[in-house]
Design a protein around this motif. Sequence first.
Motif, PDB file in Angstrom:
ATOM      1  N   ASP A   1       6.867   7.391   1.489  1.00 14.63           N
ATOM      2  CA  ASP A   1       7.334   6.410   2.538  1.00 14.63           C
ATOM      3  C   ASP A   1       7.155   5.105   2.092  1.00 14.63           C
ATOM      4  O   ASP A   1       6.373   4.420   1.296  1.00 14.63           O
ATOM      5  N   THR A   2       8.221   4.478   2.680  1.00 12.47           N
ATOM      6  CA  THR A   2       8.646   3.135   2.347  1.00 12.47           C
ATOM      7  C   THR A   2       7.750   2.026   3.286  1.00 12.47           C
ATOM      8  O   THR A   2       7.527   2.164   4.338  1.00 12.47           O
ATOM      9  N   ILE A   3       6.927   1.183   2.219  1.00 13.45           N
ATOM     10  CA  ILE A   3       6.182   0.097   2.981  1.00 13.45           C
ATOM     11  C   ILE A   3       6.847  -1.170   3.070  1.00 13.45           C
ATOM     12  O   ILE A   3       6.111  -2.148   3.649  1.00 13.45           O
TER      13      ILE A   3
ATOM     14  N   LYS B   1       8.058   1.757  -2.150  1.00 14.56           N
ATOM     15  CA  LYS B   1       7.406   2.935  -1.530  1.00 14.56           C
ATOM     16  C   LYS B   1       5.884   2.779  -1.883  1.00 14.56           C
ATOM     17  O   LYS B   1       5.648   2.468  -2.889  1.00 14.56           O
ATOM     18  N   ARG B   2       5.172   3.544  -0.880  1.00 13.97           N
ATOM     19  CA  ARG B   2       3.743   3.708  -1.262  1.00 13.97           C
ATOM     20  C   ARG B   2       3.489   4.217  -2.472  1.00 13.97           C
ATOM     21  O   ARG B   2       4.076   5.347  -2.978  1.00 13.97           O
TER      22      ARG B   2
ATOM     23  N   TRP C   1       7.368  -5.344   6.471  1.00 16.59           N
ATOM     24  CA  TRP C   1       6.169  -4.532   5.876  1.00 16.59           C
ATOM     25  C   TRP C   1       5.847  -3.366   7.103  1.00 16.59           C
ATOM     26  O   TRP C   1       6.160  -3.498   8.112  1.00 16.59           O
ATOM     27  N   LYS C   2       5.473  -2.103   6.442  1.00 15.54           N
ATOM     28  CA  LYS C   2       5.076  -1.058   7.387  1.00 15.54           C
ATOM     29  C   LYS C   2       3.771  -1.514   8.129  1.00 15.54           C
ATOM     30  O   LYS C   2       3.094  -2.313   7.570  1.00 15.54           O
ATOM     31  N   ASP C   3       3.861  -1.276   9.585  1.00 12.98           N
ATOM     32  CA  ASP C   3       2.792  -1.436  10.523  1.00 12.98           C
ATOM     33  C   ASP C   3       1.520  -1.004   9.794  1.00 12.98           C
ATOM     34  O   ASP C   3       1.154  -0.158   9.267  1.00 12.98           O
TER      35      ASP C   3
END
Lengths: 231, 255
Positions: free
Chosen positions: A3-5, A29-30, A63-65
């Motif tokens: 998943d893309t962070i 990505k993570r 940024w990812k939440d």
Amino acid sequence: MTDTILKVKKLSVNFGRDIILKNLSFEVKRGEILTIIGPNGAGKTTLLRALLNIISYEGEVVWKDGIKVNYLPQRLSKEKFSLLPISVREFFKFKKPSEDDVLKMLKEVGLEKRVLDKNPAELSSGQFQRMLIAWSLIDNPDVLLLDEPTTGIDVSGEETIYSLLNRFWKERNLTILMVTHDLNVVYAYSTNCLCTCKERVCYGPPKKVLTPQALQRIYKTEIKFYKHTHR
Amino acid sequence: MNQIILSLITGIFISAIAGYIGSLMITKRMALVGGPLGHLALPGVALALIYNFGIFFGALLSIAVGAFFIWLFSLRAKLPIESLTAIVFAAGVAIGFLFLPLSHAEEALIGDITRVNLFDTILAIFLSSFLFIVIRKIYSKLTLSEISEDLAKSMKIDVRKYNLIYLTSIALVAAMEVKIVGILLTAALLAIPAAASRNFSRNIVQYSLVSVLVGSLSAVAGIFVSYEYGLPAGPLIILISFGIFLISLIPARKV
């Protein structure tokens, strides 16, 4: 599943009339280790500061939440600490962990309990840097932004820092974004590499994108780098 | 109430808070800031002495006006804040001397804690306690921002906000100090106890605590000596803290 962070789109930073970064786009990505390379003045530190939202920029940084991002700036020097009466224990207290957690973390980076009462400036350069790594990991971040984490350390100390980081990366499912000058590190540890010289010059897995031509474009001079293939 | 008790309580509270915030000022390498702030107070102190209202309010008013002018000039002049401060505080001192009644000159310049009244004491207790709580809240954040401003910002610490609170607190402490050490010695009460403490201490807790202790101890000793020998208390307090600073040099060593 990856998943893309972090998504960066057309990021530009200007200081007055000076263009520091222009139109930079990339994704993290993570679980990636992204190394950022480029000559002095290429805007690498500025890029990290923009990602942290501590300077103003144009474009998008998303940024990812709920992602926790920790940062170790480059100029975090021992000299700064030597001017303050502060103990290692108090330095960790800025993050409010329990003393047990601090001791555990220090042990993981190979430091003993007795450093707690010392001033960080009294540690050797290698110990100091390991203490900082412990400090940056104590509150369990998802992402670590590192700006030349081995400045001022000798070769063996450097090796320790990178293998420590590599271990934590594996154990804690960390994502690391790291500015470095050391092409060995780029090849040995990074999953992706971003080369900048104000703009993006190349981006991708280092073995694929770091061609002699790319290196020449970044550093404006011919770099003869021998790629170690026996690792 | 006995005058000496009022003097002692006022002196202890103001010197203690000066020592506390002073320790942060040395960390941030701003030890001298208290000097110009004290000088800026002179026109207000002169007014307070002429019209017979509290020196603290006169000092505070004139420091606020001075700070406003420094800020205003900074918008127009291509000069660092430090130069503008030098210009404004010199003008302030000049204006103050034009109409400072000579009979009150000593009180304005080096303070007179033997003339505090109950209101001054209550004000000192409440304002010092309030400032202590405020500084305690921002202390570690400002220390971290001194180690690395980027690091503090990356931890979502609003450095500008905390700096504003910190500077306002210094102005309030300097205004209170005028009562005990006068406009000439405000920097000393902020800087010397903290400097002495720096030499004794190995960590932040010791550092701020010893600084508070050195400040209040100097005040107590200075006031007693002043009552005993009829000498002005302000300079005595400063000289006693200077003496402690000299002693602190004995165990001091550079890290």
